[in-house]
Write an enzyme that holds these catalytic residues in place. Structure first.
Site, PDB file in Angstrom:
ATOM      1  N   TYR A   1       1.671  99.920   9.229  1.00 47.03           N
ATOM      2  CA  TYR A   1       0.370  99.821   8.565  1.00 47.03           C
ATOM      3  C   TYR A   1      -0.608 100.703   9.314  1.00 47.03           C
ATOM      4  O   TYR A   1      -0.715 100.624  10.538  1.00 47.03           O
ATOM      5  CB  TYR A   1      -0.115  98.371   8.576  1.00 47.03           C
ATOM      6  CG  TYR A   1      -1.487  98.179   7.954  1.00 47.03           C
ATOM      7  CD1 TYR A   1      -1.685  98.361   6.582  1.00 47.03           C
ATOM      8  CD2 TYR A   1      -2.584  97.816   8.740  1.00 47.03           C
ATOM      9  CE1 TYR A   1      -2.946  98.185   6.013  1.00 47.03           C
ATOM     10  CE2 TYR A   1      -3.841  97.627   8.168  1.00 47.03           C
ATOM     11  CZ  TYR A   1      -4.012  97.815   6.810  1.00 47.03           C
ATOM     12  OH  TYR A   1      -5.261  97.640   6.255  1.00 47.03           O
TER      13      TYR A   1
ATOM     14  N   ASP B   1      -0.433 106.223  15.913  1.00 46.61           N
ATOM     15  CA  ASP B   1      -1.428 105.233  15.532  1.00 46.61           C
ATOM     16  C   ASP B   1      -1.368 104.112  16.563  1.00 46.61           C
ATOM     17  O   ASP B   1      -0.535 103.216  16.484  1.00 46.61           O
ATOM     18  CB  ASP B   1      -1.149 104.699  14.120  1.00 46.61           C
ATOM     19  CG  ASP B   1      -2.179 103.656  13.703  1.00 46.61           C
ATOM     20  OD1 ASP B   1      -3.034 103.296  14.545  1.00 46.61           O
ATOM     21  OD2 ASP B   1      -2.126 103.208  12.546  1.00 46.61           O
TER      22      ASP B   1
ATOM     23  N   LYS C   1      -9.496  98.400  17.436  1.00 47.83           N
ATOM     24  CA  LYS C   1      -9.294  97.069  18.026  1.00 47.83           C
ATOM     25  C   LYS C   1      -9.851  96.957  19.462  1.00 47.83           C
ATOM     26  O   LYS C   1     -11.052  96.813  19.622  1.00 47.83           O
ATOM     27  CB  LYS C   1      -7.817  96.682  17.915  1.00 47.83           C
ATOM     28  CG  LYS C   1      -7.426  96.617  16.426  1.00 47.83           C
ATOM     29  CD  LYS C   1      -6.152  95.908  16.085  1.00 47.83           C
ATOM     30  CE  LYS C   1      -6.092  95.701  14.563  1.00 47.83           C
ATOM     31  NZ  LYS C   1      -5.027  96.398  13.892  1.00 47.83           N
TER      32      LYS C   1
HETATM   33  C1  LIG Z   1      -5.303  97.179  12.513  1.00 45.48           C
HETATM   34  C2  LIG Z   1      -4.621  98.461  12.357  1.00 45.48           C
HETATM   35  C3  LIG Z   1      -5.180  99.510  11.593  1.00 45.48           C
HETATM   36  C4  LIG Z   1      -6.409  99.331  10.770  1.00 45.48           C
HETATM   37  O1  LIG Z   1      -7.547  99.084  11.528  1.00 45.48           O
HETATM   38  P1  LIG Z   1      -8.827  98.448  10.782  1.00 45.48           P
HETATM   39  O2  LIG Z   1      -9.855  98.386  11.874  1.00 45.48           O
HETATM   40  O3  LIG Z   1      -8.386  97.115  10.271  1.00 45.48           O
HETATM   41  O4  LIG Z   1      -9.199  99.366   9.685  1.00 45.48           O
HETATM   42  C5  LIG Z   1      -4.531 100.725  11.585  1.00 45.48           C
HETATM   43  N1  LIG Z   1      -3.386 100.914  12.265  1.00 45.48           N
HETATM   44  C6  LIG Z   1      -2.819  99.940  12.997  1.00 45.48           C
HETATM   45  C7  LIG Z   1      -1.561 100.220  13.743  1.00 45.48           C
HETATM   46  C8  LIG Z   1      -3.409  98.675  13.052  1.00 45.48           C
HETATM   47  O5  LIG Z   1      -2.804  97.709  13.745  1.00 45.48           O
END
Ligand SMILES: *Cc1c(COP(=O)(O)O)cnc(C)c1O
Length: 427
Positions: free
Chosen positions: A144, A239, A267
């Site tokens: 994701y 990511d 995060k």
């Molecule tokens: C949480 C997450 C996102 C999205 O971040 P948001 O602040 O919710 O838009 C993208 N990539 C990874 C790996 C994530 O865990």
């Protein structure tokens, strides 16, 4: 039966907000319950509006690595309030957070702040396309990367939880430029790159997959991605929105010793406030406006309050270096779970990396999304509801990871294992 306060608030919320929540997985639909409304949180504990306390392993889905209301973070936020909330003009704190990130993550020479992980990955893809002058990107099933059109293909997290393959509202013509392959599958990448390598702008990957449950990379997989992208002029995007400052201070790239071209963060770098960032090699990042032509902007980007929370979080992590202890605590939890799984004869597998942990209800090893989906979801559902009713707050989905924070005590872990035993015996 008398309705709980959470239930009553949820009913009101549902009339005003789609599904009653501002992010889908929070609604707890896949586990057949309604969400708990939260009153407050402190350290490792989260308290609902009905006065129940829980040991929290969600940690706001990753950011709260120092636990809730860490004194240094709260102080930093309180102090910055006297300066004002937002100026839409540069401030010293942006430089400070950029410096902390650049010092921590070796592959990042320059970094741009945004407001969420979604913005970070969306912008990284735009930059990679501009840099390579190519359109197509490769991602992996069950990873994701936020909810941008390009990346919402065979995605993990809420999309996996709700079992929706993509999303209405995303044009075919956009998805046509996204190819999704099985995680950890070197052969699949090799086959595709040998045919189409010269038209692939970027490979984007969660270096540790945390949005299909916890799935670890095979050691050779990440290294292969680095090599194959290099040989085709394709950019490698890590990511690390979840893994950055989580699996180690320098993220998964430090843990596995890989040097990606672009890194996405989020995060933890916001310490609980809305922040994302993307950064990478200087010659790539210099293409971002106003230095270059790739446009990307944000009214609240680099917001003082968010920067202050991020700086305090990273500084605390840097000075206290809790990573070895976090890993030890998490390993202790997972080893305990594994022993109890064996003892109770249940078909389940627990794993961890750093302070991330996961549990699948199958005795087979899980290396990709297809395998993750073989987990017994009915069993997860009763596991989740039983743990919750006994005071353990976990993500309400099989396809999410758990997070241990520095605020979790050995006693918290012991309590969790005792509860785990009770729940597994009854499952
Ligand atoms: C949480 C997450 C996102 C999205 O971040 P948001 O602040 O919710 O838009 C993208 N990539 C990874 C790996 C994530 O865990």
């Amino acid at each position: 039966m008398k309705k709980t306060n959470s239930e009553m608030l949820y009913e009101r919320a549902c009339k005003l907000i789609p599904g009653g929540v501002n992010s889908p997985v929070r609604a707890c639909r896949s586990v057949g319950t309604y969400p708990l409304f939260i009153e407050r949180a402190e350290g490792s504990r989260i308290y609902d509006v009905d006065g129940h306390a829980y040991i929290d392993y969600v940690g706001s889905w990753g950011p709260m690595i120092l636990g809730h209301r860490h004194p240094q973070v709260i102080d930093a936020v309180e102090n910055v309030l006297s300066r004002g909330l937002s100026f839409g003009a540069p401030i010293d704190l942006e430089i400070e957070l950029a410096q902390l990130i650049i010092d921590a993550v070796p592959s990042i020479d320059m970094v741009r702040m945004v407001n969420s992980g979604t913005e970070a990955t969306m912008s990284a893809i735009r930059l990679a396309r501009a840099f390579t002058n190519r359109d197509t990107i490769i991602k992996f099933d069950g990873c994701y990367h936020g909810h941008a059109d390009t990346l919402l293909v065979d995605a993990g997290s809420g999309v996996a939880t709700l079992a929706i393959p993509g999303s209405p509202g995303i044009p075919e013509s956009i998805v046509a430029h996204t190819i999704s392959l099985p995680y950890n599958d070197i052969q699949a990448v090799e086959t595709l790159m040998s045919k189409k390598g010269k038209s692939i702008a970027a490979i984007i990957v969660e270096p540790v997959a945390g949005n299909m449950g916890l799935v670890l990379p095979k050691p050779e997989f990440l290294k292969y991605l680095r090599d194959i992208t290099k040989s085709h002029g394709t950019l490698l995007i890590f990511d690390e929105v979840m893994t950055g400052f989580r699996v180690s201070y320098g993220g998964a790239q430090e843990l596995y010793n890989i040097d990606p071209d672009i890194t996405c963060l989020g995060k933890i770098i916001g310490g609980g406030l809305p922040v994302g960032a993307y950064g990478g090699k200087k010659h790539i990042m210099e293409m971002v406006a106003p230095q270059g032509q790739v446009y990307q902007a944000g009214t609240l980007s680099g917001n003082p309050v968010a920067m202050a929370a991020g700086i305090a979080t990273l500084k605390t992590l840097h000075t206290t270096n809790p990573y070895a202890e976090l890993s030890k605590k998490t390993e202790h939890l997972v080893q305990g779970m594994t022993q109890l799984i064996t003892k109770t004869g249940k078909k389940a597998t627990a794993s961890c990396v750093g302070s991330m942990f996961g549990l699948f209800f199958t005795d087979q090893p899980i290396t990709n999304f297809k395998e993750a989906k073989t987990s017994n979801l009915a069993m997860f559902k009763s596991y989740y509801t039983s743990m919750l009713s006994l005071g353990i707050y976990l993500a309400p989905s099989q396809f999410e990871a758990g997070f241990v924070s520095t605020a979790h005590s050995d006693e918290d872990i012991a309590t969790t294992l005792t509860t785990f035993q009770t729940v597994m015996e009854k499952l």
